[in-house]
Design an enzyme around this catalytic site. Sequence first.
Site, PDB file in Angstrom:
ATOM      1  N   LYS A 150     -51.026 -39.275  12.158  1.00  0.00           N
ATOM      2  CA  LYS A 150     -51.577 -38.372  11.163  1.00  0.00           C
ATOM      3  C   LYS A 150     -50.840 -37.035  11.234  1.00  0.00           C
ATOM      4  CE  LYS A 150     -55.031 -35.693  11.996  1.00  0.00           C
ATOM      5  NZ  LYS A 150     -54.811 -34.489  12.829  1.00  0.00           N
ATOM      6  N   ASP A 179     -55.837 -43.174  13.404  1.00  0.00           N
ATOM      7  CA  ASP A 179     -56.789 -42.068  13.476  1.00  0.00           C
ATOM      8  C   ASP A 179     -57.416 -42.214  14.853  1.00  0.00           C
ATOM      9  OD1 ASP A 179     -59.099 -40.528  13.563  1.00  0.00           O
ATOM     10  OD2 ASP A 179     -59.390 -40.683  11.402  1.00  0.00           O
ATOM     11  N   HIS A 180     -57.033 -41.358  15.791  1.00  0.00           N
ATOM     12  CA  HIS A 180     -57.400 -41.645  17.180  1.00  0.00           C
ATOM     13  C   HIS A 180     -58.913 -41.620  17.408  1.00  0.00           C
ATOM     14  CE1 HIS A 180     -57.528 -37.256  17.711  1.00  0.00           C
ATOM     15  NE2 HIS A 180     -58.208 -37.451  18.806  1.00  0.00           N
ATOM     16  N   LYS A 184     -61.866 -44.089  20.038  1.00  0.00           N
ATOM     17  CA  LYS A 184     -62.805 -43.597  21.056  1.00  0.00           C
ATOM     18  C   LYS A 184     -63.894 -44.651  21.250  1.00  0.00           C
ATOM     19  CE  LYS A 184     -62.095 -38.691  19.974  1.00  0.00           C
ATOM     20  NZ  LYS A 184     -61.532 -38.082  21.163  1.00  0.00           N
ATOM     21  N   GLU A 218     -64.869 -27.795  18.318  1.00  0.00           N
ATOM     22  CA  GLU A 218     -63.834 -27.629  19.353  1.00  0.00           C
ATOM     23  C   GLU A 218     -63.896 -26.221  19.902  1.00  0.00           C
ATOM     24  OE1 GLU A 218     -60.001 -29.879  18.858  1.00  0.00           O
ATOM     25  OE2 GLU A 218     -60.398 -29.216  16.824  1.00  0.00           O
ATOM     26  N   ASP A 237     -56.796 -31.233   8.683  1.00  0.00           N
ATOM     27  CA  ASP A 237     -56.607 -31.563  10.095  1.00  0.00           C
ATOM     28  C   ASP A 237     -57.736 -32.440  10.650  1.00  0.00           C
ATOM     29  OD1 ASP A 237     -55.107 -31.195  12.566  1.00  0.00           O
ATOM     30  OD2 ASP A 237     -56.808 -29.996  13.259  1.00  0.00           O
ATOM     31  N   HIS A 242     -60.820 -37.698  10.727  1.00  0.00           N
ATOM     32  CA  HIS A 242     -61.866 -37.953  11.727  1.00  0.00           C
ATOM     33  C   HIS A 242     -63.286 -37.882  11.153  1.00  0.00           C
ATOM     34  CE1 HIS A 242     -58.338 -37.491  14.041  1.00  0.00           C
ATOM     35  NE2 HIS A 242     -58.430 -36.209  14.307  1.00  0.00           N
ATOM     36  N   LYS A 328     -62.578 -24.755  14.975  1.00  0.00           N
ATOM     37  CA  LYS A 328     -61.939 -24.392  16.246  1.00  0.00           C
ATOM     38  C   LYS A 328     -62.583 -23.116  16.774  1.00  0.00           C
ATOM     39  CE  LYS A 328     -57.788 -26.868  15.814  1.00  0.00           C
ATOM     40  NZ  LYS A 328     -57.962 -28.116  16.561  1.00  0.00           N
ATOM     41  N   LYS A 333     -67.053 -27.836  23.122  1.00  0.00           N
ATOM     42  CA  LYS A 333     -66.466 -29.044  22.539  1.00  0.00           C
ATOM     43  C   LYS A 333     -67.558 -30.094  22.447  1.00  0.00           C
ATOM     44  CE  LYS A 333     -62.770 -32.464  23.156  1.00  0.00           C
ATOM     45  NZ  LYS A 333     -62.092 -32.335  21.881  1.00  0.00           N
TER      46      LYS A 333
HETATM   47  C1  BG6 Z   1     -56.315 -33.895  16.112  1.00  0.00           C
HETATM   48  C2  BG6 Z   1     -56.210 -32.554  15.444  1.00  0.00           C
HETATM   49  O1  BG6 Z   1     -56.220 -34.931  15.191  1.00  0.00           O
HETATM   50  O2  BG6 Z   1     -57.576 -33.991  16.773  1.00  0.00           O
HETATM   51  C3  BG6 Z   1     -56.390 -31.430  16.450  1.00  0.00           C
HETATM   52  O3  BG6 Z   1     -54.930 -32.455  14.841  1.00  0.00           O
HETATM   53  C4  BG6 Z   1     -57.684 -31.607  17.215  1.00  0.00           C
HETATM   54  O4  BG6 Z   1     -56.383 -30.168  15.802  1.00  0.00           O
HETATM   55  C5  BG6 Z   1     -57.765 -33.022  17.783  1.00  0.00           C
HETATM   56  O5  BG6 Z   1     -57.710 -30.649  18.248  1.00  0.00           O
HETATM   57  C6  BG6 Z   1     -59.127 -33.245  18.412  1.00  0.00           C
HETATM   58  O6  BG6 Z   1     -59.109 -34.477  19.094  1.00  0.00           O
HETATM   59  P1  BG6 Z   1     -60.091 -34.752  20.314  1.00  0.00           P
HETATM   60  O7  BG6 Z   1     -59.828 -36.171  20.663  1.00  0.00           O
HETATM   61  O8  BG6 Z   1     -59.702 -33.784  21.383  1.00  0.00           O
HETATM   62  O9  BG6 Z   1     -61.466 -34.480  19.803  1.00  0.00           O
END
Ligand code: BG6
Length: 481
Positions: A150, A179-180, A184, A218, A237, A242, A328, A333
Amino acid sequence: MSKDLLPTTVVIFGASGDLTWRKLGPALFNAFRKKRLPVPTEIVGFAFDELTEESFRQRLREGAEQFAGSFDEQIWNEFAAHLHYRQGNFSEAQDFARLKRTLESLENGLANRLYYLATSPHFFATIVAQLGRLGMEKGAAGSCNVVIEKPFGTDLTSAEALNKVVQAVFKESQIFRIDHYLGKETAQNILFFRFANTIFEPVWNRNYIDHVQITVAEEVDVGHRGGYYDNAGVLRDMFQNHLLQLLALTAMEPPTSFQADAIRDEKVKLLKAVRPLDLDHAVRGQYEGYRDLKNIAEGSQTPTFAALKLYIDNWRWRGVPFYLRSGKRLNTKATEISLVFDKPPHLMFDMPAEELTPNVLSLCIQPDEGIHLKFETKVPDTMQAMQAVDLDFHYRDSFEDVILPDAYERLVLDAIQGDAALFTRRDGIQRSWELLDPVIRAWENDKGIPLAYYEGGTWGPTEADQLLQIDGRRWHHGCTH
Ligand code: BG6
């Protein structure tokens, strides 16, 4: 030989970058350590930086030591023997021709191949076109898949343009848009929680749920990514990918099977039912001090926080508001999804209905992974006093010996094995841009729309609280107490 058992080559474009160092290297090392990678798996890094094979291995080793969670010298040495590096320029056909020869000599005519595009997005189209020109979309008599990081485009038009370039070379079944968040454990568990149990689904709808909240907060600021972030902003972003994916998992109908397309069909169907967003239900914010960071334009209007209220026009959710927020430099978090239930239709206790805490079911995605259910209880030794208490499930208690794997570990393995269930399909990407484009455009072009400033370390601008207050609601922190 079955394709699953074939030797495998993973080619990482952008192998000298941050993502490889922090995420891909550690993920592949962990998969190797757990003996989950096909044998053998050769990993070829390709990037512009002049690294020797030795310095590449050293760099990845430092990443693994720092981020893999567990490090073992001997296993690392076994793993490192499969790491290779080729220096090259993404725009140079001859560098790709050299890469091709390297791959062919490593593979010996029979292997599955995975390309991982871990570069800055403006190289995606160039790399794919180079692979196409040399016929490298086929690999050596095995599968050949491509993972694309992404952001996938910056709006609908650019995402579609990229889709066209990629699909001119690879078939949709070969394309893995990552999309990581979908990797999770706790995001995957949303489907298990909903559809492997019977007691939740009957109340998972407009008849019992007052509203739903999705928070992805975050604590960090944009750090060294100012150049990228200032052009992107929080909607591109975090929301386009997400948050909308979490929304889809929470609200979609049960798929008929656990197959990739059955799941993705339902997710897209859900996103298609989201009513076009209303600008009056969208709050944008920026944390104080953002503009002082490196590579941020003077007077930047880029939002680092957004809160949206949206509706889903289908049988299950008609009339139920979904509040989404992400930002952010917030207080903590925390990623959580809270379903806030209706209050009882009639209250027989001596207490005003407003004072009753609603039942809240919170899916705690991170960092303290688990599920909490809030309900009212009689305070002992009182006549009618009530107190809201929590029924908690924590992964750390129930799975004591298990370290939750990083999302990338699962996703890289799935991509190697060709399982696309946790990846986004073209129509999913299209729909999410379709939903967000009008808000992004309005925020970028209409300077009259207010940008609310917030102090770092808070929960964002008060306007985000007002978005709920005018509906008689408030943000819940169901996972932190
Ligand atoms: C990314 C964003 O896709 O996800 C970042 O580009 C963000 O800005 C991050 O910090 C958050 O990922 P995680 O896994 O730390 O929640």
